[in-house]
Design a protein around this motif. Structure first.
Motif, PDB file in Angstrom:
ATOM      1  N   THR A  89       0.253  -1.269   0.238  1.00 56.92           N
ATOM      2  CA  THR A  89       0.226   0.104   0.085  1.00 56.92           C
ATOM      3  C   THR A  89       1.071   1.338   0.069  1.00 56.92           C
ATOM      4  O   THR A  89       0.668   2.360  -0.508  1.00 56.92           O
ATOM      5  N   ASP A  90       1.659   1.158   1.034  1.00 64.81           N
ATOM      6  CA  ASP A  90       3.056   2.534   0.624  1.00 64.81           C
ATOM      7  C   ASP A  90       3.239   2.820  -0.564  1.00 64.81           C
ATOM      8  O   ASP A  90       4.133   3.742  -0.885  1.00 64.81           O
ATOM      9  N   VAL A  91       4.276   1.840  -0.721  1.00 69.88           N
ATOM     10  CA  VAL A  91       5.053   1.750  -2.537  1.00 69.88           C
ATOM     11  C   VAL A  91       3.920   2.421  -3.444  1.00 69.88           C
ATOM     12  O   VAL A  91       4.328   3.324  -4.548  1.00 69.88           O
ATOM     13  N   GLN A  92       2.771   1.536  -3.851  1.00 71.79           N
ATOM     14  CA  GLN A  92       1.269   2.027  -4.637  1.00 71.79           C
ATOM     15  C   GLN A  92       1.087   3.826  -4.214  1.00 71.79           C
ATOM     16  O   GLN A  92       0.692   4.408  -5.261  1.00 71.79           O
ATOM     17  N   ARG A  93       1.123   4.038  -2.998  1.00 73.73           N
ATOM     18  CA  ARG A  93       0.401   5.446  -3.153  1.00 73.73           C
ATOM     19  C   ARG A  93       1.969   5.977  -3.295  1.00 73.73           C
ATOM     20  O   ARG A  93       1.706   7.299  -3.643  1.00 73.73           O
ATOM     21  N   ALA A 133      -5.144   0.600 -11.665  1.00 69.03           N
ATOM     22  CA  ALA A 133      -5.223   1.732 -11.815  1.00 69.03           C
ATOM     23  C   ALA A 133      -6.353   2.852 -11.839  1.00 69.03           C
ATOM     24  O   ALA A 133      -6.365   4.032 -12.592  1.00 69.03           O
ATOM     25  N   GLY A 134      -6.309   3.431 -10.677  1.00 64.30           N
ATOM     26  CA  GLY A 134      -6.949   4.074  -9.422  1.00 64.30           C
ATOM     27  C   GLY A 134      -8.097   4.321  -9.584  1.00 64.30           C
ATOM     28  O   GLY A 134      -8.745   3.359 -10.035  1.00 64.30           O
ATOM     29  N   ASN A 135      -8.841   4.575  -8.698  1.00 65.25           N
ATOM     30  CA  ASN A 135      -9.971   4.720  -8.333  1.00 65.25           C
ATOM     31  C   ASN A 135     -10.612   6.236  -9.352  1.00 65.25           C
ATOM     32  O   ASN A 135     -10.327   7.119  -8.110  1.00 65.25           O
ATOM     33  N   PRO A 136     -11.444   6.318  -9.787  1.00 61.41           N
ATOM     34  CA  PRO A 136     -11.918   7.226 -10.766  1.00 61.41           C
ATOM     35  C   PRO A 136     -12.981   7.833  -9.611  1.00 61.41           C
ATOM     36  O   PRO A 136     -13.067   9.570  -9.665  1.00 61.41           O
ATOM     37  N   GLU A 137     -14.015   7.207  -8.520  1.00 57.91           N
ATOM     38  CA  GLU A 137     -14.763   7.730  -7.917  1.00 57.91           C
ATOM     39  C   GLU A 137     -13.761   8.429  -6.058  1.00 57.91           C
ATOM     40  O   GLU A 137     -14.507   9.085  -5.712  1.00 57.91           O
ATOM     41  N   ALA A 138     -12.403   8.458  -6.122  1.00 60.23           N
ATOM     42  CA  ALA A 138     -12.193   8.544  -5.218  1.00 60.23           C
ATOM     43  C   ALA A 138     -11.715   9.841  -4.666  1.00 60.23           C
ATOM     44  O   ALA A 138     -12.234  10.519  -5.351  1.00 60.23           O
ATOM     45  N   ASN A 139     -12.049  10.067  -3.512  1.00 52.82           N
ATOM     46  CA  ASN A 139     -12.176  11.459  -2.559  1.00 52.82           C
ATOM     47  C   ASN A 139     -10.846  12.370  -2.826  1.00 52.82           C
ATOM     48  O   ASN A 139     -11.028  13.513  -3.360  1.00 52.82           O
ATOM     49  N   ILE A 142      -5.202  11.838  -4.877  1.00 45.57           N
ATOM     50  CA  ILE A 142      -4.305  10.777  -5.471  1.00 45.57           C
ATOM     51  C   ILE A 142      -4.168   9.528  -5.848  1.00 45.57           C
ATOM     52  O   ILE A 142      -3.982   8.970  -6.760  1.00 45.57           O
ATOM     53  N   ASP A 143      -5.560   9.242  -4.983  1.00 40.39           N
ATOM     54  CA  ASP A 143      -5.728   8.164  -5.523  1.00 40.39           C
ATOM     55  C   ASP A 143      -6.301   7.392  -6.594  1.00 40.39           C
ATOM     56  O   ASP A 143      -6.836   6.199  -6.503  1.00 40.39           O
ATOM     57  N   ARG A 144      -6.876   8.800  -7.317  1.00 39.05           N
ATOM     58  CA  ARG A 144      -7.958   8.657  -8.526  1.00 39.05           C
ATOM     59  C   ARG A 144      -6.542   7.473  -9.454  1.00 39.05           C
ATOM     60  O   ARG A 144      -6.926   7.810 -10.816  1.00 39.05           O
ATOM     61  N   LEU A 145      -5.047   7.856  -9.200  1.00 33.30           N
ATOM     62  CA  LEU A 145      -4.651   7.916 -10.666  1.00 33.30           C
ATOM     63  C   LEU A 145      -3.621   6.439 -10.345  1.00 33.30           C
ATOM     64  O   LEU A 145      -4.021   5.560  -9.358  1.00 33.30           O
ATOM     65  N   SER A 146      -3.116   5.783 -11.237  1.00 33.76           N
ATOM     66  CA  SER A 146      -2.576   4.904 -11.472  1.00 33.76           C
ATOM     67  C   SER A 146      -1.893   4.398 -10.593  1.00 33.76           C
ATOM     68  O   SER A 146      -0.482   5.956 -10.435  1.00 33.76           O
ATOM     69  N   SER A 147      -1.582   2.913 -10.286  1.00 31.56           N
ATOM     70  CA  SER A 147       0.208   2.919  -8.845  1.00 31.56           C
ATOM     71  C   SER A 147       1.104   2.794 -10.022  1.00 31.56           C
ATOM     72  O   SER A 147       1.775   1.669  -9.834  1.00 31.56           O
ATOM     73  N   ARG A 148       0.697   2.148 -11.486  1.00 32.67           N
ATOM     74  CA  ARG A 148       1.496   1.139 -11.963  1.00 32.67           C
ATOM     75  C   ARG A 148       3.098   2.110 -12.425  1.00 32.67           C
ATOM     76  O   ARG A 148       3.012   2.801 -13.424  1.00 32.67           O
ATOM     77  N   PRO A 149       3.967   1.515 -11.844  1.00 32.69           N
ATOM     78  CA  PRO A 149       5.837   2.232 -11.877  1.00 32.69           C
ATOM     79  C   PRO A 149       5.819   2.159 -13.445  1.00 32.69           C
ATOM     80  O   PRO A 149       5.127   1.354 -14.208  1.00 32.69           O
ATOM     81  N   ASP A 150       6.164   3.033 -14.463  1.00 31.56           N
ATOM     82  CA  ASP A 150       6.913   2.836 -15.743  1.00 31.56           C
ATOM     83  C   ASP A 150       7.786   2.004 -16.086  1.00 31.56           C
ATOM     84  O   ASP A 150       8.073   1.625 -16.818  1.00 31.56           O
ATOM     85  N   ALA A 151       8.774   1.707 -15.113  1.00 31.44           N
ATOM     86  CA  ALA A 151       9.796   0.897 -14.749  1.00 31.44           C
ATOM     87  C   ALA A 151      10.420   0.451 -13.505  1.00 31.44           C
ATOM     88  O   ALA A 151      10.161   0.920 -12.406  1.00 31.44           O
ATOM     89  N   ILE A 152      10.745  -0.336 -13.317  1.00 30.06           N
ATOM     90  CA  ILE A 152      11.302  -1.587 -12.491  1.00 30.06           C
ATOM     91  C   ILE A 152      12.752  -1.583 -12.602  1.00 30.06           C
ATOM     92  O   ILE A 152      13.594  -2.348 -13.002  1.00 30.06           O
ATOM     93  N   ALA A 153      12.807  -2.342 -10.762  1.00 29.61           N
ATOM     94  CA  ALA A 153      15.038  -2.171 -11.147  1.00 29.61           C
ATOM     95  C   ALA A 153      14.961  -2.338  -9.817  1.00 29.61           C
ATOM     96  O   ALA A 153      15.280  -2.444  -8.997  1.00 29.61           O
ATOM     97  N   PRO A 154      14.445  -4.375  -9.289  1.00 28.19           N
ATOM     98  CA  PRO A 154      14.698  -5.272  -8.574  1.00 28.19           C
ATOM     99  C   PRO A 154      16.406  -5.380  -8.231  1.00 28.19           C
ATOM    100  O   PRO A 154      16.867  -6.410  -8.636  1.00 28.19           O
ATOM    101  N   CYS A 155      17.123  -4.979  -7.498  1.00 31.14           N
ATOM    102  CA  CYS A 155      18.286  -5.851  -6.828  1.00 31.14           C
ATOM    103  C   CYS A 155      18.490  -6.434  -5.950  1.00 31.14           C
ATOM    104  O   CYS A 155      17.615  -6.598  -4.661  1.00 31.14           O
ATOM    105  N   TYR A 156      19.117  -7.702  -6.691  1.00 35.20           N
ATOM    106  CA  TYR A 156      19.574  -8.811  -5.247  1.00 35.20           C
ATOM    107  C   TYR A 156      17.878  -9.524  -4.991  1.00 35.20           C
ATOM    108  O   TYR A 156      17.714  -8.987  -3.588  1.00 35.20           O
ATOM    109  N   PRO A 157      17.367  -9.040  -6.057  1.00 29.99           N
ATOM    110  CA  PRO A 157      16.045  -9.302  -5.128  1.00 29.99           C
ATOM    111  C   PRO A 157      15.354 -10.281  -4.350  1.00 29.99           C
ATOM    112  O   PRO A 157      15.395 -11.693  -5.044  1.00 29.99           O
ATOM    113  N   VAL A 158      14.675 -10.222  -3.434  1.00 29.42           N
ATOM    114  CA  VAL A 158      13.892 -11.993  -2.966  1.00 29.42           C
ATOM    115  C   VAL A 158      12.435 -11.547  -4.206  1.00 29.42           C
ATOM    116  O   VAL A 158      11.627 -10.319  -4.089  1.00 29.42           O
ATOM    117  N   ILE A 159      12.489 -12.845  -4.627  1.00 26.31           N
ATOM    118  CA  ILE A 159      11.012 -12.847  -6.057  1.00 26.31           C
ATOM    119  C   ILE A 159      10.094 -13.504  -5.396  1.00 26.31           C
ATOM    120  O   ILE A 159       9.251 -13.107  -5.431  1.00 26.31           O
TER     121      ILE A 159
END
Length: 267
Positions: A89-93, A133-139, A142-159
């Motif tokens: 939830t934190d990273v999406q926000r 994609a976000g909630n278009p009905e949100a008050n 910020i919550d109306r916007l997408s949480s999809r990142p445009d690129a990701i870089a996991p470094c020695y990640p836990v997957i």
């Protein structure tokens, strides 16, 4: 480190599921701007087994990305005793937040990336495979916007959160002692890759003794199967948690490669 930089609260009125009001209950971003405008931005997610956040995987990474001209944010996300889904939830926000204020900061709203280490790499890969994609009905706009990142870089990640290649401490801190195997499978990021997963940069060391290299190999294979553009760098040797790897010139090349990759993708 970074004591003089203001922490920007992601929820000024308090985060969902917050159990208090101390720093560990308050997800926040620390901003590392650059001169000029019109670049993408990267959110840096330090690792620490979902039990803490490693300082050397935060500010030093942000400052190095600044050298490439990339505005950067370090994320303070919630860790144990907080469990899933708080960190997600934190990273999406954070992604939505930076996107919302992108114009104010002179940042491209369509170039918001996430780069994270170890368990922070799991959170990064989760952001890239568990967005909405976000909630278009949100008050809250910020919550109306997408949480999809445009690129990701996991470094020695836990997957993966399942044997034999998982990191037990990260799984326990994220899911608790008695987590269900089916649920752990659902949160193993390689199982969630789709053709819509963002372009990905991965790096690992082949002899990582804490988080096996198979974690990055699994995610890279899933990207390949789904025709997601990806770049994978596996170094022959190096202990887990190297960060910038300043004492290992060979492994340290990852940052130059990652910076060039981000620039290639118009960050």
């Amino acid at each position: 480190m970074g004591e003089n930089r203001e922490w920007i609260k992601l929820w000024p009125e308090g985060a969902p599921l917050a159990q208090g009001s101390g720093d560990e209950d308050v997800p926040a971003l620390q901003y590392f701007p650059v001169q000029g405008t019109g670049r993408g931005a990267v959110i840096v997610v330090p690792g620490g087994g979902y039990g803490m956040r490693a300082d050397h995987e935060g500010e030093p990474i942000a400052l190095k990305l600044n050298e490439f001209g990339i505005p950067t944010f370090v994320l303070r996300y919630r860790v144990a005793p907080y469990r899933y889904p708080c960190a997600l939830t934190d990273v999406q926000r954070a992604i939505r937040y930076v996107r919302h204020y992108a114009e104010k900061w002179g940042i491209r709203a369509d170039r918001i990336g996430v780069l994270g280490f170890s368990a922070g790499g799991h959170l990064t890969a989760s952001a890239g495979t568990m967005y909405d994609a976000g909630n278009p009905e949100a008050n809250d706009p910020i919550d109306r916007l997408s949480s999809r990142p445009d690129a990701i870089a996991p470094c020695y990640p836990v997957i993966t959160l399942q044997p034999p290649h998982y990191h037990e401490g990260s799984r326990i801190n994220l899911l608790g002692d008695n987590s269900d195997e089916d649920f752990a499978a659902q949160l193993s990021c390689h199982t969630r890759v789709t053709p819509d997963t963002p372009t990905t940069f991965l790096w690992h060391t082949a002899d990582d003794g804490a988080v096996p290299v198979e974690n990055s190999l699994l995610f890279a294979a899933a990207c390949s199967m789904n025709k997601v553009p990806f770049e994978l760098h596996v170094y022959e040797s190096g202990q887990h948690g190297l960060g910038l790897a300043e004492n290992d010139p060979h492994v340290a090349s990852w940052m130059r490669l990652c910076g060039e990759w981000l620039i290639k993708h118009q960050f």
